[in-house]
Enzyme design. Sequence first.
Site, PDB file in Angstrom:
ATOM      1  N   HIS A  33       0.469   4.261  -2.629  1.00 30.81           N
ATOM      2  CA  HIS A  33       0.230   5.660  -2.236  1.00 30.81           C
ATOM      3  C   HIS A  33       1.375   6.564  -2.658  1.00 30.81           C
ATOM      4  O   HIS A  33       1.178   7.759  -2.887  1.00 30.81           O
ATOM      5  CB  HIS A  33      -0.037   5.750  -0.733  1.00 30.81           C
ATOM      6  CG  HIS A  33      -1.439   5.370  -0.372  1.00 30.81           C
ATOM      7  ND1 HIS A  33      -2.099   5.856   0.731  1.00 30.81           N
ATOM      8  CD2 HIS A  33      -2.321   4.549  -1.001  1.00 30.81           C
ATOM      9  CE1 HIS A  33      -3.331   5.343   0.772  1.00 30.81           C
ATOM     10  NE2 HIS A  33      -3.482   4.534  -0.262  1.00 30.81           N
ATOM     11  N   ARG A  62       0.829  -1.220   0.000  1.00 28.37           N
ATOM     12  CA  ARG A  62       0.000   0.000   0.000  1.00 28.37           C
ATOM     13  C   ARG A  62       0.863   1.269   0.000  1.00 28.37           C
ATOM     14  O   ARG A  62       0.529   2.261  -0.645  1.00 28.37           O
ATOM     15  CB  ARG A  62      -0.931  -0.026   1.215  1.00 28.37           C
ATOM     16  CG  ARG A  62      -1.873   1.157   1.280  1.00 28.37           C
ATOM     17  CD  ARG A  62      -3.054   0.874   2.200  1.00 28.37           C
ATOM     18  NE  ARG A  62      -4.012   1.958   2.206  1.00 28.37           N
ATOM     19  CZ  ARG A  62      -4.204   2.776   3.235  1.00 28.37           C
ATOM     20  NH1 ARG A  62      -3.495   2.618   4.346  1.00 28.37           N
ATOM     21  NH2 ARG A  62      -5.100   3.739   3.169  1.00 28.37           N
ATOM     22  N   ASP A  82      -4.988 -14.560  -2.719  1.00 29.64           N
ATOM     23  CA  ASP A  82      -5.937 -15.367  -3.494  1.00 29.64           C
ATOM     24  C   ASP A  82      -6.866 -14.403  -4.228  1.00 29.64           C
ATOM     25  O   ASP A  82      -6.672 -13.189  -4.151  1.00 29.64           O
ATOM     26  CB  ASP A  82      -6.740 -16.269  -2.549  1.00 29.64           C
ATOM     27  CG  ASP A  82      -7.252 -15.496  -1.350  1.00 29.64           C
ATOM     28  OD1 ASP A  82      -7.820 -14.406  -1.548  1.00 29.64           O
ATOM     29  OD2 ASP A  82      -7.060 -15.933  -0.204  1.00 29.64           O
ATOM     30  N   HIS A  87      -6.962  -5.796  -2.104  1.00 32.55           N
ATOM     31  CA  HIS A  87      -7.754  -5.842  -0.871  1.00 32.55           C
ATOM     32  C   HIS A  87      -8.153  -7.266  -0.492  1.00 32.55           C
ATOM     33  O   HIS A  87      -8.988  -7.464   0.384  1.00 32.55           O
ATOM     34  CB  HIS A  87      -8.997  -4.953  -0.992  1.00 32.55           C
ATOM     35  CG  HIS A  87      -8.666  -3.486  -0.933  1.00 32.55           C
ATOM     36  ND1 HIS A  87      -9.606  -2.491  -1.104  1.00 32.55           N
ATOM     37  CD2 HIS A  87      -7.491  -2.847  -0.721  1.00 32.55           C
ATOM     38  CE1 HIS A  87      -9.021  -1.304  -1.008  1.00 32.55           C
ATOM     39  NE2 HIS A  87      -7.729  -1.491  -0.782  1.00 32.55           N
ATOM     40  N   THR A  88      -7.555  -8.234  -1.116  1.00 37.65           N
ATOM     41  CA  THR A  88      -7.691  -9.623  -0.669  1.00 37.65           C
ATOM     42  C   THR A  88      -6.729  -9.884   0.494  1.00 37.65           C
ATOM     43  O   THR A  88      -6.804 -10.920   1.143  1.00 37.65           O
ATOM     44  CB  THR A  88      -7.438 -10.612  -1.849  1.00 37.65           C
ATOM     45  OG1 THR A  88      -8.041 -11.857  -1.525  1.00 37.65           O
ATOM     46  CG2 THR A  88      -5.963 -10.796  -2.147  1.00 37.65           C
ATOM     47  N   ASN A 118      -3.682   8.786   4.622  1.00 39.08           N
ATOM     48  CA  ASN A 118      -2.393   8.260   5.085  1.00 39.08           C
ATOM     49  C   ASN A 118      -2.187   8.316   6.592  1.00 39.08           C
ATOM     50  O   ASN A 118      -1.573   7.428   7.187  1.00 39.08           O
ATOM     51  CB  ASN A 118      -1.246   9.027   4.404  1.00 39.08           C
ATOM     52  CG  ASN A 118      -1.142   8.731   2.913  1.00 39.08           C
ATOM     53  OD1 ASN A 118      -1.646   7.707   2.449  1.00 39.08           O
ATOM     54  ND2 ASN A 118      -0.502   9.617   2.165  1.00 39.08           N
TER      55      ASN A 118
HETATM   56  C1  HEM Z   1      -9.509   1.625  -5.652  1.00 41.77           C
HETATM   57  C2  HEM Z   1      -9.232   2.527  -4.746  1.00 41.77           C
HETATM   58  C3  HEM Z   1      -8.756   2.193  -3.366  1.00 41.77           C
HETATM   59  C4  HEM Z   1      -9.289   2.652  -2.209  1.00 41.77           C
HETATM   60  C5  HEM Z   1     -10.452   3.610  -2.066  1.00 41.77           C
HETATM   61  C6  HEM Z   1      -8.538   2.058  -1.122  1.00 41.77           C
HETATM   62  C7  HEM Z   1      -8.770   2.294   0.222  1.00 41.77           C
HETATM   63  C8  HEM Z   1      -8.176   1.611   1.269  1.00 41.77           C
HETATM   64  C9  HEM Z   1      -8.478   1.810   2.655  1.00 41.77           C
HETATM   65  C10 HEM Z   1      -9.471   2.815   3.219  1.00 41.77           C
HETATM   66  C11 HEM Z   1      -7.734   0.926   3.357  1.00 41.77           C
HETATM   67  C12 HEM Z   1      -7.720   0.759   4.893  1.00 41.77           C
HETATM   68  C13 HEM Z   1      -6.787   1.781   5.502  1.00 41.77           C
HETATM   69  C14 HEM Z   1      -6.995   1.972   6.988  1.00 41.77           C
HETATM   70  O1  HEM Z   1      -8.114   1.826   7.460  1.00 41.77           O
HETATM   71  O2  HEM Z   1      -6.014   2.313   7.685  1.00 41.77           O
HETATM   72  C15 HEM Z   1      -6.951   0.175   2.427  1.00 41.77           C
HETATM   73  C16 HEM Z   1      -6.063  -0.827   2.764  1.00 41.77           C
HETATM   74  C17 HEM Z   1      -5.229  -1.436   1.855  1.00 41.77           C
HETATM   75  N1  HEM Z   1      -5.138  -1.149   0.507  1.00 41.77           N
HETATM   76 FE1  HEM Z   1      -6.379   0.001  -0.573  1.00 41.77          FE
HETATM   77  N2  HEM Z   1      -7.577   1.250  -1.648  1.00 41.77           N
HETATM   78  C18 HEM Z   1      -7.654   1.301  -3.006  1.00 41.77           C
HETATM   79  C19 HEM Z   1      -6.816   0.673  -3.905  1.00 41.77           C
HETATM   80  C20 HEM Z   1      -5.718  -0.062  -3.551  1.00 41.77           C
HETATM   81  C21 HEM Z   1      -4.662  -0.487  -4.444  1.00 41.77           C
HETATM   82  C22 HEM Z   1      -4.602  -0.126  -5.930  1.00 41.77           C
HETATM   83  C23 HEM Z   1      -3.772  -1.195  -3.707  1.00 41.77           C
HETATM   84  C24 HEM Z   1      -2.481  -1.847  -4.128  1.00 41.77           C
HETATM   85  C25 HEM Z   1      -2.199  -2.215  -5.338  1.00 41.77           C
HETATM   86  C26 HEM Z   1      -4.277  -1.238  -2.361  1.00 41.77           C
HETATM   87  C27 HEM Z   1      -3.696  -1.925  -1.332  1.00 41.77           C
HETATM   88  C28 HEM Z   1      -4.154  -1.935  -0.022  1.00 41.77           C
HETATM   89  C29 HEM Z   1      -3.612  -2.800   0.992  1.00 41.77           C
HETATM   90  C30 HEM Z   1      -2.541  -3.857   0.778  1.00 41.77           C
HETATM   91  C31 HEM Z   1      -4.274  -2.481   2.182  1.00 41.77           C
HETATM   92  C32 HEM Z   1      -3.990  -3.079   3.562  1.00 41.77           C
HETATM   93  C33 HEM Z   1      -2.842  -2.292   4.179  1.00 41.77           C
HETATM   94  C34 HEM Z   1      -2.351  -2.817   5.515  1.00 41.77           C
HETATM   95  O3  HEM Z   1      -2.620  -3.968   5.878  1.00 41.77           O
HETATM   96  O4  HEM Z   1      -1.631  -2.047   6.185  1.00 41.77           O
HETATM   97  N3  HEM Z   1      -5.431  -0.520  -2.289  1.00 41.77           N
HETATM   98  N4  HEM Z   1      -7.228   0.622   1.158  1.00 41.77           N
END
Ligand code: HEM
Length: 323
Positions: free
Chosen positions: A64, A60, A251, A191-192, A92
Amino acid sequence: MGSKCLVWAFGTLLLLAATADAQLSTTFYNSRCRNLTAKVDEIIRRTIRRDRTLAPALLRLHFHDCFVRGCDASVLLNSPRGGQGEKEAIGNKDSLRGFQVIDDVKNQIEAMCPGVVSCADILALSARDSMRAFGGITWSVPLGRRDGIVTSAAEANRDLPPPFANFNTLSTLFNGKGLSDKDMVILSGAHTVGFARCASMQTRLYSFSAANPTDPTIDPTFAAQLKRQCPQGDNTTLILNDQTKPSDTWDFNYYSNVLRSKSLFGSDDAMKRNAAARKIVLTQNKPGSPFSAEFANAMEKMGRIGVLTGRTGQIRKICTQTN
Ligand code: HEM
Ligand SMILES: *[C@@H]1O[C@H](CO)[C@@H](O)[C@H](O)[C@H]1NC(C)=O
Ligand SMILES: *[C@@H]1O[C@H](CO)[C@@H](O)[C@H](O)[C@H]1NC(C)=O
């Protein structure tokens, strides 16, 4: 050869040299820092063995970084006056993790090859190596990015997708970064894995609209389950992005969750609210799914967004500050 022809040949050579300089390449550091990729991989493997949850966090962090001013490590910079860098942006703050891993890798790489390897490349490699160690996914990381010198909370707030965004808003944001709707559907499959804070679910669960305090597009049983895990006002508890499995694994469950209305964010649900996107979701959610291969391609593409190469930018000595 006539002189005109010579001038043309020389001009073409110059152009070729300039182009080659401006392109990323997997062999970029072979002559500059011979053992770079092996070293980063070794450090990251050790790190992920200690704490697996850092792999999704680093993935992530790279995403970002790339969405704000390109993949230039701007997300790593501490803002000089405090309070206005990307780290302080809405999406962030209190959310991004893994900064200390990057600092650790950078310190060890500086000891080996001082002033040679950019923080942007270290972040791109760390994201890939960590997910490879996490299990089930890897991708190619062409190198040669250089580091930016500007970090802006305002730009991050403008360019990072919010979890309540609808399909069109998300599409505009991704297309604006040179990524297609398909890339968006595939990359969202990240988000898997990983965790979200209950803070990111509060509005969807408790104050969605006057008529519907809970987002009516969430499966009702799933909404009840989420409310048990994230009571009203809880901003800090971490819950798994994919609620269908006991441990975090790579997955294509994400797509099944989207189709069954059991994903955490409105932005996830949005992936089935567009006919073409829905088809892509359906294609990922089958035995023999192309998801991992398509994710790898999309990650390589994401890693090229707005990169600084050649003589632009700098090679930071410390990732949290400009030279
Ligand atoms: C499509 C638009 C996207 C939105 C609106 C979004 C939004 C979010 C939000 C709100 C979280 C939780 C953050 C928190 O509560 O602290 C999250 C977690 C995460 N996102 Fe996304 N995301 C998007 C796309 C992506 C993309 C493109 C990737 C990577 C290629 C990604 C990878 C991740 C990962 C791996 C997590 C978990 C992070 C952790 O465990 O620390 N996301 N995302
Ligand atoms: C390269 O790095 C790896 C991992 O740190 C190490 O095992 C190997 O010995 C190194 N090779 C050389 C030639 O330094
Ligand atoms: C959770 O965050 C929201 C939005 O920032 C805030 O209004 C609320 O007071 C916070 N709740 C707690 C218990 O800290």
